[in-house]
Design an enzyme around this catalytic site. Sequence first.
Site, PDB file in Angstrom:
ATOM      1  CB  SER A  76       2.566  -2.998  -4.233  1.00 54.03           C
ATOM      2  OG  SER A  76       2.564  -3.902  -5.329  1.00 54.03           O
ATOM      3  CG  ASP A 107       9.591  -2.499  -8.432  1.00 49.27           C
ATOM      4  OD1 ASP A 107       8.703  -2.767  -9.272  1.00 49.27           O
ATOM      5  OD2 ASP A 107       9.321  -2.270  -7.237  1.00 49.27           O
ATOM      6  CG  HIS A 118       5.588  -1.937  -8.330  1.00 46.09           C
ATOM      7  ND1 HIS A 118       6.448  -2.680  -7.557  1.00 46.09           N
ATOM      8  CD2 HIS A 118       4.334  -2.207  -7.870  1.00 46.09           C
ATOM      9  CE1 HIS A 118       5.752  -3.359  -6.647  1.00 46.09           C
ATOM     10  NE2 HIS A 118       4.469  -3.096  -6.826  1.00 46.09           N
TER      11      HIS A 118
END
Length: 363
Positions: A39, A318, A321
């Site tokens: 991600s 978050d 990340h």
Amino acid sequence: MAKHRNLVFFLGLLASFTLASFPVNVSGEPPLLFTFGDSSYDVGNTKFFSSEFDPATTWPYGDSIDDPTGRWSDGHIVPDFVGRLIGQREPIPPVLDPKADLSRGASFAIAGAVVLGSQSATVSMNFGQQISKFLALHKRWTDKERAEAIYMVNIGADDYLNFAKAHPNANTVEQITQVAYVLQRISRELMSIYRAGGARKFAVQNLGPLGCLPIARQEFKTGEKCMEMLNFMAKTHNERLSGVLFSMTVPLLYRGFRYSLFDFNGEILRRINEPSLHGYTDTTTSCCGTGLRNAYGCGYSNVHAKLCSYQKSFLFFDGRHNTEKTDEEIANLFYSGDKHVVSPVNIKDLVGKSVNDLLAQEI
């Protein structure tokens, strides 16, 4: 609309440079860029891979650029900035977008990607599958384009995060064994894309201090400390990753293999330990989320997540990340940092030298 915003962003940044400042390959054109990983490098593949809800496509993701594109950030991420630095005028597209223009390269990275197997057949595509996808498409680009392209890799974090959740009491031998399995598979996949795909120039980001992620601190209830097991596994992985890459510079086995290895771990720890020096007010909790470290629920409409008022003051957007500010700093160091942060060469030097007649990595 998203495409136009990205174009404006890149043209604005490009205006601050002269064309001569960009490294170009021997053809005189910016090199192609391909990215692989999880991600942290996902530019939107998740939303095309699965019909399941993808929080990265909703506000407040993309808040800093007023456009949630599927990136797990408030804005652009490391590959976007690296692409700009090597002369790309727009971000490379997610390979799973059926309308994508792949002439400048593509991102194969996707949220949830692991090295060992697949986390879920419905929400992710593991590292090996990403490599296989590239090999299935590699004839779209010439041998020369593929040889001069930059291949960015950031993978392994989900393997260790999943392992720690499943085996929180694993002993040191079991942890080291898991690291060995992960690196063995990474080595195999890199060999595959080198031999069958014609890849020669690799830009590899090592793993950050996973135990210091807000999600790790929150889930494992570590208080002010980091989760020791995750940090040990990341540290062991990084030490051995260096050896894996160096072993692939043996001239008789890997003619022309070159790499840049970026010390992401060290750079994140420096920011955690000296936040004010790097312009942060918070390096242990998330800008977006809920819980003790605001580490969960960002982007979910059924979760009352908090959102900080100024993303640039946070290291993490978050639970796992980075903010756009952090990723821009990381990309700049990856591109032109000295050997204390990226070695044996940085991306700028990696781009600037031809692979023709190259026998081994310069030390």
